[in-house]
Write a protein that holds these residues in place. Structure first.
Motif, PDB file in Angstrom:
ATOM      1  N   LEU A   1      18.385  39.599  25.342  1.00 12.37           N
ATOM      2  CA  LEU A   1      18.284  38.461  24.437  1.00 12.37           C
ATOM      3  C   LEU A   1      17.882  38.969  23.060  1.00 12.37           C
ATOM      4  O   LEU A   1      16.811  39.544  22.888  1.00 12.37           O
ATOM      5  CB  LEU A   1      17.267  37.446  24.965  1.00 12.37           C
ATOM      6  CG  LEU A   1      17.591  36.878  26.360  1.00 12.37           C
ATOM      7  CD1 LEU A   1      16.464  35.988  26.851  1.00 12.37           C
ATOM      8  CD2 LEU A   1      18.907  36.113  26.339  1.00 12.37           C
ATOM      9  N   LEU A   2      18.750  38.752  22.096  1.00 10.30           N
ATOM     10  CA  LEU A   2      18.579  39.318  20.759  1.00 10.30           C
ATOM     11  C   LEU A   2      18.456  38.223  19.712  1.00 10.30           C
ATOM     12  O   LEU A   2      19.056  37.153  19.840  1.00 10.30           O
ATOM     13  CB  LEU A   2      19.782  40.201  20.409  1.00 10.30           C
ATOM     14  CG  LEU A   2      20.172  41.267  21.441  1.00 10.30           C
ATOM     15  CD1 LEU A   2      21.501  41.885  21.069  1.00 10.30           C
ATOM     16  CD2 LEU A   2      19.081  42.319  21.528  1.00 10.30           C
ATOM     17  N   ALA A   3      17.699  38.514  18.666  1.00  6.30           N
ATOM     18  CA  ALA A   3      17.631  37.595  17.539  1.00  6.30           C
ATOM     19  C   ALA A   3      18.858  37.776  16.660  1.00  6.30           C
ATOM     20  O   ALA A   3      19.399  38.877  16.515  1.00  6.30           O
ATOM     21  CB  ALA A   3      16.365  37.855  16.729  1.00  6.30           C
TER      22      ALA A   3
ATOM     23  N   HIS B   1      27.536  50.904  44.098  1.00  6.47           N
ATOM     24  CA  HIS B   1      28.692  50.234  43.503  1.00  6.47           C
ATOM     25  C   HIS B   1      28.629  50.231  41.989  1.00  6.47           C
ATOM     26  O   HIS B   1      29.646  50.043  41.319  1.00  6.47           O
ATOM     27  CB  HIS B   1      28.804  48.791  44.014  1.00  6.47           C
ATOM     28  CG  HIS B   1      27.515  48.045  44.023  1.00  6.47           C
ATOM     29  ND1 HIS B   1      26.891  47.603  42.891  1.00  6.47           N
ATOM     30  CD2 HIS B   1      26.719  47.683  45.063  1.00  6.47           C
ATOM     31  CE1 HIS B   1      25.779  46.976  43.208  1.00  6.47           C
ATOM     32  NE2 HIS B   1      25.647  47.009  44.532  1.00  6.47           N
ATOM     33  N   ASP B   2      27.445  50.407  41.438  1.00  4.18           N
ATOM     34  CA  ASP B   2      27.312  50.471  39.990  1.00  4.18           C
ATOM     35  C   ASP B   2      25.986  51.127  39.644  1.00  4.18           C
ATOM     36  O   ASP B   2      25.243  51.565  40.532  1.00  4.18           O
ATOM     37  CB  ASP B   2      27.441  49.084  39.337  1.00  4.18           C
ATOM     38  CG  ASP B   2      26.350  48.122  39.799  1.00  4.18           C
ATOM     39  OD1 ASP B   2      25.381  48.566  40.438  1.00  4.18           O
ATOM     40  OD2 ASP B   2      26.463  46.925  39.519  1.00  4.18           O
ATOM     41  N   ALA B   3      25.702  51.203  38.372  1.00  4.81           N
ATOM     42  CA  ALA B   3      24.426  51.754  37.901  1.00  4.81           C
ATOM     43  C   ALA B   3      23.963  50.925  36.710  1.00  4.81           C
ATOM     44  O   ALA B   3      24.779  50.388  35.950  1.00  4.81           O
ATOM     45  CB  ALA B   3      24.575  53.226  37.500  1.00  4.81           C
ATOM     46  N   VAL B   4      22.648  50.794  36.570  1.00  5.52           N
ATOM     47  CA  VAL B   4      22.071  50.100  35.423  1.00  5.52           C
ATOM     48  C   VAL B   4      21.343  51.131  34.572  1.00  5.52           C
ATOM     49  O   VAL B   4      20.464  51.849  35.062  1.00  5.52           O
ATOM     50  CB  VAL B   4      21.117  48.975  35.856  1.00  5.52           C
ATOM     51  CG1 VAL B   4      20.416  48.368  34.643  1.00  5.52           C
ATOM     52  CG2 VAL B   4      21.882  47.889  36.613  1.00  5.52           C
ATOM     53  N   LEU B   5      21.736  51.200  33.306  1.00  2.00           N
ATOM     54  CA  LEU B   5      21.129  52.124  32.357  1.00  2.00           C
ATOM     55  C   LEU B   5      20.148  51.385  31.470  1.00  2.00           C
ATOM     56  O   LEU B   5      20.363  50.208  31.129  1.00  2.00           O
ATOM     57  CB  LEU B   5      22.199  52.762  31.471  1.00  2.00           C
ATOM     58  CG  LEU B   5      23.427  53.371  32.150  1.00  2.00           C
ATOM     59  CD1 LEU B   5      24.394  53.887  31.090  1.00  2.00           C
ATOM     60  CD2 LEU B   5      23.032  54.468  33.116  1.00  2.00           C
ATOM     61  N   ARG B   6      19.083  52.067  31.098  1.00  2.00           N
ATOM     62  CA  ARG B   6      18.209  51.592  30.027  1.00  2.00           C
ATOM     63  C   ARG B   6      18.463  52.507  28.841  1.00  2.00           C
ATOM     64  O   ARG B   6      18.298  53.735  28.935  1.00  2.00           O
ATOM     65  CB  ARG B   6      16.747  51.624  30.446  1.00  2.00           C
ATOM     66  CG  ARG B   6      16.420  50.627  31.544  1.00  2.00           C
ATOM     67  CD  ARG B   6      15.011  50.783  32.089  1.00  2.00           C
ATOM     68  NE  ARG B   6      14.018  50.439  31.104  1.00  2.00           N
ATOM     69  CZ  ARG B   6      13.085  51.259  30.643  1.00  2.00           C
ATOM     70  NH1 ARG B   6      13.055  52.530  31.037  1.00  2.00           N
ATOM     71  NH2 ARG B   6      12.200  50.863  29.758  1.00  2.00           N
ATOM     72  N   VAL B   7      18.921  51.913  27.750  1.00  2.00           N
ATOM     73  CA  VAL B   7      19.280  52.701  26.573  1.00  2.00           C
ATOM     74  C   VAL B   7      18.548  52.165  25.356  1.00  2.00           C
ATOM     75  O   VAL B   7      18.259  50.966  25.262  1.00  2.00           O
ATOM     76  CB  VAL B   7      20.814  52.679  26.321  1.00  2.00           C
ATOM     77  CG1 VAL B   7      21.577  53.142  27.552  1.00  2.00           C
ATOM     78  CG2 VAL B   7      21.281  51.292  25.906  1.00  2.00           C
ATOM     79  N   VAL B   8      18.232  53.062  24.431  1.00  2.00           N
ATOM     80  CA  VAL B   8      17.610  52.669  23.171  1.00  2.00           C
ATOM     81  C   VAL B   8      18.664  52.793  22.078  1.00  2.00           C
ATOM     82  O   VAL B   8      19.233  53.861  21.870  1.00  2.00           O
ATOM     83  CB  VAL B   8      16.397  53.558  22.848  1.00  2.00           C
ATOM     84  CG1 VAL B   8      15.874  53.260  21.444  1.00  2.00           C
ATOM     85  CG2 VAL B   8      15.291  53.334  23.876  1.00  2.00           C
ATOM     86  N   ALA B   9      18.937  51.677  21.423  1.00  2.00           N
ATOM     87  CA  ALA B   9      19.927  51.655  20.348  1.00  2.00           C
ATOM     88  C   ALA B   9      19.226  51.767  19.000  1.00  2.00           C
ATOM     89  O   ALA B   9      18.189  51.128  18.774  1.00  2.00           O
ATOM     90  CB  ALA B   9      20.747  50.368  20.403  1.00  2.00           C
TER      91      ALA B   9
ATOM     92  N   GLU C   1      13.142  48.579  21.651  1.00  2.00           N
ATOM     93  CA  GLU C   1      13.052  48.226  23.064  1.00  2.00           C
ATOM     94  C   GLU C   1      14.368  48.566  23.755  1.00  2.00           C
ATOM     95  O   GLU C   1      15.439  48.440  23.159  1.00  2.00           O
ATOM     96  CB  GLU C   1      12.755  46.740  23.225  1.00  2.00           C
ATOM     97  CG  GLU C   1      11.323  46.358  22.923  1.00  2.00           C
ATOM     98  CD  GLU C   1      10.364  46.865  23.981  1.00  2.00           C
ATOM     99  OE1 GLU C   1      10.761  46.957  25.161  1.00  2.00           O
ATOM    100  OE2 GLU C   1       9.228  47.208  23.629  1.00  2.00           O
ATOM    101  N   PRO C   2      14.328  48.988  25.018  1.00  2.00           N
ATOM    102  CA  PRO C   2      15.566  49.367  25.705  1.00  2.00           C
ATOM    103  C   PRO C   2      16.478  48.167  25.958  1.00  2.00           C
ATOM    104  O   PRO C   2      16.012  47.043  26.165  1.00  2.00           O
ATOM    105  CB  PRO C   2      15.086  49.967  27.021  1.00  2.00           C
ATOM    106  CG  PRO C   2      13.636  50.254  26.830  1.00  2.00           C
ATOM    107  CD  PRO C   2      13.141  49.262  25.834  1.00  2.00           C
ATOM    108  N   LEU C   3      17.763  48.440  25.954  1.00  2.29           N
ATOM    109  CA  LEU C   3      18.772  47.486  26.394  1.00  2.29           C
ATOM    110  C   LEU C   3      19.142  47.818  27.833  1.00  2.29           C
ATOM    111  O   LEU C   3      19.087  48.975  28.253  1.00  2.29           O
ATOM    112  CB  LEU C   3      20.025  47.577  25.521  1.00  2.29           C
ATOM    113  CG  LEU C   3      19.907  47.160  24.065  1.00  2.29           C
ATOM    114  CD1 LEU C   3      21.121  47.639  23.284  1.00  2.29           C
ATOM    115  CD2 LEU C   3      19.760  45.653  23.947  1.00  2.29           C
ATOM    116  N   LEU C   4      19.540  46.808  28.590  1.00  2.80           N
ATOM    117  CA  LEU C   4      20.047  47.012  29.931  1.00  2.80           C
ATOM    118  C   LEU C   4      21.567  47.023  29.886  1.00  2.80           C
ATOM    119  O   LEU C   4      22.187  46.101  29.337  1.00  2.80           O
ATOM    120  CB  LEU C   4      19.562  45.900  30.863  1.00  2.80           C
ATOM    121  CG  LEU C   4      18.045  45.833  31.085  1.00  2.80           C
ATOM    122  CD1 LEU C   4      17.695  44.622  31.927  1.00  2.80           C
ATOM    123  CD2 LEU C   4      17.542  47.105  31.741  1.00  2.80           C
TER     124      LEU C   4
END
Length: 392
Positions: A239-241, A309-317, A324-327
């Motif tokens: 959730l982004l501003a 079946h998949d993977a969830v990454l936490r990334v910093v943009a 804060e990390p994005l999912l």
């Protein structure tokens, strides 16, 4: 024609504390509806009101033209022709399977009737076993057969799969849903498991603080939740501003096209917004893939959770001021490892809502986390993978 189940303005309270606060719900005859809500939202009370185990204070509960309860008079549970499957199955341990199934019948059930029910739920040949000789999934199917034995107009499922392990839960709920659909039985399932509600039901009604706050098809509910809180409750949410300019949301991740119809009710151009980007809306580009046309948002992978079946990454943009990390959800083999530099792009369209208060109010997610509404990254709700228990 199969009768519709309807609740209108239903109120119920315990010790002066409201549990159901004006519930309006319509379940079409022959349909499968899930009532989704966190613990304490009133889900089980709602089922008990429909079944007749609880009296309502006001409102109306009816099936077709038959009024079950209007706050003044009530129809006894045994006259409502409702099958009830509790969370633990509630089988009688001293009775064999056939006797458990036949227990709810006023007269002794014929062997053929019981055998047909057990065959329908995939338990043919197990008539003489006791509950302790069955697996958890088999016990739940016996409970379903018992509920169906009275040929009910409505079947109520009170989180019946919660005690099963993940692999069994997925298969049993799929089988149960198919059995009920094949029989054309009007079904209401209450659950706190988002995957369960979205995968099983024709419609999903969300119960929050004793009220139905959303009621739609599963895909529509997930893609276009009514607010940011619901977006986080239904799954992982970034959730982004941002601000709205026409049909586009200006965010730190770029200008993102909005879903159709959002801007029509917007406060005005340039209004502050909360923008939803689901993890699966991201595309991830590495040095091993082609650079996206128009570029992307530079980011670095800091964590990776692999689910097969998949993977969830936490990334910093780099575009996020608070870092804060994005999912980000990726499918297939070769998910980038922690420490990998990547480029992110977003598949439009995205969902957005007016910011609660541009002057700096807070946004609260389903777990109570809060962040400044003027910050770049407002709040994020992470969900566990499909078929894993969710505590709410």
């Amino acid at each position: 024609m199969v009768n519709a189940l309807e609740l209108s303005g239903v109120h119920q309270r315990y010790a002066r504390e409201p549990v159901l606060d004006g519930v309006d719900l319509q379940v079409e005859g022959g349909s499968f509806t899930a009532v989704l809500g966190a613990s304490g939202s009133g889900k089980t009370t709602l089922l008990r009101v429909i079944a007749g185990f609880e009296r309502i204070e006001s409102g109306v509960v009816r099936l077709g033209a038959t009024v079950f309860d209007d706050g003044r008079t009530t129809l006894r549970p045994e006259r409502r022709r409702i099958g009830y499957v509790p969370q633990d199955g509630a089988l009688f341990p001293h009775l064999r399977v056939s006797a458990n199934v036949a227990f709810g019948l006023r007269r002794k059930a014929g062997r053929h009737h019981v055998a047909a029910l057990l065959d329908a739920v995939g338990l043919a040949g197990l008539e003489r076993r006791y509950p302790h000789q069955l697996s958890g999934g088999q016990q739940q199917r016996v409970a379903l057969a018992r509920a169906l034995a009275i040929e009910p107009e409505v079947v109520l499922l009170d989180e019946p799969f919660a005690s099963l392990d993940a692999a069994m839960r997925a298969s049993v709920r799929r089988e149960v849903a198919q059995i009920l659909r094949d029989r054309g039985t009007t079904t209401v399932l209450v659950t706190h498991d988002q995957d369960e509600a979205l995968s099983m039901a024709d419609r999903v009604a969300v119960l929050r603080d004793g009220r139905i706050v959303a009621d739609s098809g599963p895909e529509e509910l997930y893609r276009s939740p009514v607010d940011a809180n619901l977006a986080g409750f239904l799954g992982e949410a970034n959730l982004l501003a941002g601000t709205i300019e026409g049909g586009v949301a200006a965010t730190p991740l770029g200008r993102l096209v909005l879903q159709d119809g959002i801007v029509a009710s917007w406060p005005g151009p340039g209004a502050a917004a909360v923008v939803l980007v689901r993890p699966e809306q991201f595309e991830v580009w590495t040095t091993l893939t082609a650079v996206p046309s128009g570029g992307g948002i530079p980011a670095r992978v800091i964590d990776r959770a692999f689910f097969g079946h998949d993977a969830v990454l936490r990334v910093v943009a780099t575009g996020l001021a608070d870092r804060e990390p994005l999912l980000v959800r990726v499918t297939g083999p070769g998910a980038p490892a922690p420490g990998t530099d990547v480029l992110l792009t977003v598949r439009a369209p995205v969902m957005a809502w007016p910011a609660p208060d541009p002057a700096g109010a807070v946004v609260i997610d389903i777990d109570g986390d809060a962040a400044d509404a003027e910050g770049t990254h407002l709040t994020r709700q992470a969900r566990r993978p499909a078929d894993q228990e969710i505590s709410s």
